[in-house]
Structures are given as C-alpha cells and as structure tokens.
Design a protein around this motif. Structure first.
Motif, PDB file in Angstrom:
ATOM      1  N   LYS A  35       0.820  -1.215   0.000  1.00 60.32           N
ATOM      2  CA  LYS A  35       0.000   0.000   0.000  1.00 60.32           C
ATOM      3  C   LYS A  35       0.849   1.257   0.000  1.00 60.32           C
ATOM      4  O   LYS A  35       0.384   2.318  -0.380  1.00 60.32           O
ATOM      5  N   LYS A  36       2.127   1.166   0.412  1.00 60.71           N
ATOM      6  CA  LYS A  36       3.002   2.327   0.403  1.00 60.71           C
ATOM      7  C   LYS A  36       3.247   2.801  -1.020  1.00 60.71           C
ATOM      8  O   LYS A  36       3.309   3.997  -1.273  1.00 60.71           O
ATOM      9  N   GLY A  37       3.383   1.860  -1.951  1.00 65.30           N
ATOM     10  CA  GLY A  37       3.580   2.228  -3.353  1.00 65.30           C
ATOM     11  C   GLY A  37       2.377   2.963  -3.909  1.00 65.30           C
ATOM     12  O   GLY A  37       2.505   3.935  -4.646  1.00 65.30           O
ATOM     13  N   LEU A  38       1.181   2.505  -3.550  1.00 60.75           N
ATOM     14  CA  LEU A  38      -0.047   3.169  -3.996  1.00 60.75           C
ATOM     15  C   LEU A  38      -0.133   4.571  -3.426  1.00 60.75           C
ATOM     16  O   LEU A  38      -0.462   5.527  -4.137  1.00 60.75           O
ATOM     17  N   GLU A  39       0.193   4.714  -2.137  1.00 57.07           N
ATOM     18  CA  GLU A  39       0.159   6.043  -1.508  1.00 57.07           C
ATOM     19  C   GLU A  39       1.194   6.974  -2.127  1.00 57.07           C
ATOM     20  O   GLU A  39       0.932   8.148  -2.367  1.00 57.07           O
ATOM     21  N   ARG A  40       2.375   6.452  -2.420  1.00 61.06           N
ATOM     22  CA  ARG A  40       3.416   7.249  -3.069  1.00 61.06           C
ATOM     23  C   ARG A  40       2.964   7.703  -4.456  1.00 61.06           C
ATOM     24  O   ARG A  40       3.191   8.841  -4.857  1.00 61.06           O
ATOM     25  N   CYS A  41       2.309   6.806  -5.172  1.00 66.48           N
ATOM     26  CA  CYS A  41       1.803   7.159  -6.511  1.00 66.48           C
ATOM     27  C   CYS A  41       0.758   8.266  -6.419  1.00 66.48           C
ATOM     28  O   CYS A  41       0.761   9.200  -7.222  1.00 66.48           O
ATOM     29  N   ARG A  42      -0.127   8.172  -5.451  1.00 62.69           N
ATOM     30  CA  ARG A  42      -1.157   9.209  -5.278  1.00 62.69           C
ATOM     31  C   ARG A  42      -0.532  10.546  -4.893  1.00 62.69           C
ATOM     32  O   ARG A  42      -0.965  11.606  -5.353  1.00 62.69           O
ATOM     33  N   THR A  43       0.492  10.510  -4.042  1.00 60.28           N
ATOM     34  CA  THR A  43       1.184  11.739  -3.646  1.00 60.28           C
ATOM     35  C   THR A  43       1.864  12.393  -4.841  1.00 60.28           C
ATOM     36  O   THR A  43       1.791  13.606  -5.030  1.00 60.28           O
ATOM     37  N   MET A  44       2.521  11.572  -5.654  1.00 59.89           N
ATOM     38  CA  MET A  44       3.187  12.103  -6.846  1.00 59.89           C
ATOM     39  C   MET A  44       2.173  12.677  -7.825  1.00 59.89           C
ATOM     40  O   MET A  44       2.405  13.722  -8.435  1.00 59.89           O
ATOM     41  N   ALA A  45       1.024  12.017  -7.972  1.00 66.74           N
ATOM     42  CA  ALA A  45      -0.017  12.522  -8.871  1.00 66.74           C
ATOM     43  C   ALA A  45      -0.573  13.848  -8.373  1.00 66.74           C
ATOM     44  O   ALA A  45      -0.796  14.775  -9.155  1.00 66.74           O
ATOM     45  N   ALA A  46      -0.774  13.980  -7.063  1.00 63.22           N
ATOM     46  CA  ALA A  46      -1.275  15.244  -6.499  1.00 63.22           C
ATOM     47  C   ALA A  46      -0.252  16.356  -6.693  1.00 63.22           C
ATOM     48  O   ALA A  46      -0.615  17.491  -7.043  1.00 63.22           O
ATOM     49  N   ARG A  47       1.032  16.053  -6.493  1.00 58.31           N
ATOM     50  CA  ARG A  47       2.081  17.055  -6.691  1.00 58.31           C
ATOM     51  C   ARG A  47       2.147  17.485  -8.160  1.00 58.31           C
ATOM     52  O   ARG A  47       2.304  18.666  -8.457  1.00 58.31           O
ATOM     53  N   GLN A  48       2.005  16.532  -9.065  1.00 50.87           N
ATOM     54  CA  GLN A  48       2.022  16.848 -10.495  1.00 50.87           C
ATOM     55  C   GLN A  48       0.825  17.727 -10.862  1.00 50.87           C
ATOM     56  O   GLN A  48       0.947  18.665 -11.649  1.00 50.87           O
ATOM     57  N   GLU A  49      -0.322  17.437 -10.275  1.00 53.46           N
ATOM     58  CA  GLU A  49      -1.509  18.248 -10.535  1.00 53.46           C
ATOM     59  C   GLU A  49      -1.315  19.679 -10.028  1.00 53.46           C
ATOM     60  O   GLU A  49      -1.680  20.643 -10.707  1.00 53.46           O
ATOM     61  N   GLU A  50      -0.732  19.837  -8.838  1.00 51.22           N
ATOM     62  CA  GLU A  50      -0.458  21.172  -8.301  1.00 51.22           C
ATOM     63  C   GLU A  50       0.514  21.932  -9.196  1.00 51.22           C
ATOM     64  O   GLU A  50       0.339  23.122  -9.445  1.00 51.22           O
ATOM     65  N   LYS A  51       1.535  21.242  -9.685  1.00 52.35           N
ATOM     66  CA  LYS A  51       2.517  21.872 -10.571  1.00 52.35           C
ATOM     67  C   LYS A  51       1.855  22.329 -11.865  1.00 52.35           C
ATOM     68  O   LYS A  51       2.105  23.436 -12.349  1.00 52.35           O
ATOM     69  N   ARG A  53      -1.295  23.086 -12.287  1.00 55.11           N
ATOM     70  CA  ARG A  53      -2.183  24.211 -11.983  1.00 55.11           C
ATOM     71  C   ARG A  53      -1.380  25.501 -11.833  1.00 55.11           C
ATOM     72  O   ARG A  53      -1.771  26.560 -12.337  1.00 55.11           O
ATOM     73  N   LEU A  54      -0.233  25.434 -11.145  1.00 59.50           N
ATOM     74  CA  LEU A  54       0.628  26.598 -10.981  1.00 59.50           C
ATOM     75  C   LEU A  54       1.147  27.075 -12.337  1.00 59.50           C
ATOM     76  O   LEU A  54       1.141  28.279 -12.622  1.00 59.50           O
ATOM     77  N   ASP A  55       1.582  26.150 -13.183  1.00 57.09           N
ATOM     78  CA  ASP A  55       2.055  26.514 -14.518  1.00 57.09           C
ATOM     79  C   ASP A  55       0.959  27.222 -15.308  1.00 57.09           C
ATOM     80  O   ASP A  55       1.198  28.226 -15.973  1.00 57.09           O
ATOM     81  N   TYR A  56      -0.263  26.698 -15.223  1.00 53.63           N
ATOM     82  CA  TYR A  56      -1.387  27.313 -15.942  1.00 53.63           C
ATOM     83  C   TYR A  56      -1.610  28.745 -15.454  1.00 53.63           C
ATOM     84  O   TYR A  56      -1.753  29.665 -16.258  1.00 53.63           O
ATOM     85  N   VAL A  61      -1.377  34.641 -16.157  1.00 49.99           N
ATOM     86  CA  VAL A  61      -1.046  35.988 -15.672  1.00 49.99           C
ATOM     87  C   VAL A  61      -0.030  36.648 -16.599  1.00 49.99           C
ATOM     88  O   VAL A  61      -0.136  37.832 -16.926  1.00 49.99           O
ATOM     89  N   LEU A  62       0.970  35.889 -17.041  1.00 48.13           N
ATOM     90  CA  LEU A  62       1.995  36.424 -17.933  1.00 48.13           C
ATOM     91  C   LEU A  62       1.385  36.931 -19.234  1.00 48.13           C
ATOM     92  O   LEU A  62       1.675  38.047 -19.684  1.00 48.13           O
ATOM     93  N   LYS A  63       0.520  36.142 -19.829  1.00 47.58           N
ATOM     94  CA  LYS A  63      -0.090  36.543 -21.109  1.00 47.58           C
ATOM     95  C   LYS A  63      -1.043  37.723 -20.925  1.00 47.58           C
ATOM     96  O   LYS A  63      -1.107  38.616 -21.774  1.00 47.58           O
ATOM     97  N   CYS A  64      -1.774  37.745 -19.816  1.00 48.35           N
ATOM     98  CA  CYS A  64      -2.672  38.878 -19.561  1.00 48.35           C
ATOM     99  C   CYS A  64      -1.865  40.160 -19.363  1.00 48.35           C
ATOM    100  O   CYS A  64      -2.245  41.225 -19.864  1.00 48.35           O
TER     101      CYS A  64
END
Length: 121
Positions: A35-51, A53-56, A61-64
């Motif tokens: 289950k640690k591998g599954l939790e690590r995968c979910r954590t990495m997916a959440a971090r990727q999603e945050e990244k 969103r920040l990039d977007y 803001v830059l283009k505006c």
C-alpha cells in the motif's frame, strides 16, 4: 486469442475438408501487495496536478500582463474576460490600497482658528 487453420499443401490447394478452430479468452487481475507504493503514486499525482495548476496560472497571468502592456484588453462581455480580470499593475493596486486606507481613517477634526489667536494655549 484465436487460431483458425485450414490444411493446405505446397500449391495452396485444400487437401481435406477439416477446419481446426481454437478460440480462447484471458482475464488478468492485478492486486497491489504494497500500500506504500499506492500512496506514493497518489502523492506524486497530487504534486504533479499542483505543478500543472501553478504553470497554468503563471502563464495566464503572464499573457494577460503582456496584453495589458501592449495596450490591449479583453471585451467585458466576452466569455474569457474573467481570465484576465484579476491581473492589474502594481501601481494601480497600491493607489487603490492607499485610497481604501484613507477611506477607513476617521475624518480630520476641523481646524480651530481661535487657537491661532489665543497665545495662552
């Protein structure tokens, strides 16, 4: 998976009337044992999603800001107007902030003209 064979000879003529057909199916189940591998995968997916969103947001803001710097804006009635409505120059923000602070301060008391006349006070 499947198999469909018909016996042929070297000249590709059918020698017999037998047709052999073998068909099957395969089902595969995967069960995570750690289950640690599954939790690590979910954590990495959440971090990727945050990244992402920040990039977007940064690109938005830059283009505006580039549009505003070039003297353009989006029409208020357009469907994408709200995308740039929160991007303002810092000078405009500070000016509005100072005005808001001035509105919150109590009004200055009227100057007492008689204090200038009375030298005892």
């Amino acid at each position: 998976m499947g198999n469909h064979t018909t016996p042929f000879d070297e000249t590709m003529t059918q020698q017999t009337y037998t047709v052999a057909e073998n068909w099957g199916a395969q089902i595969n189940f995967m069960i995570p044992l750690d289950k640690k591998g599954l939790e690590r995968c979910r954590t990495m997916a959440a971090r990727q999603e945050e990244k992402m969103r920040l990039d977007y947001e940064l690109v938005r803001v830059l283009k505006c800001a580039e549009l505003q710097k070039k003297g353009f804006m989006l029409i208020p009635e357009s469907r994408v107007y709200s995308m740039c409505s929160d991007v303002i120059p810092i000078a405009s923000y500070k000016k509005a902030e100072e005005k808001a602070k001035a509105d919150l301060l109590p009004p200055q008391p009227p100057k007492k003209w008689w204090n200038k006349i009375n030298p005892l006070k």
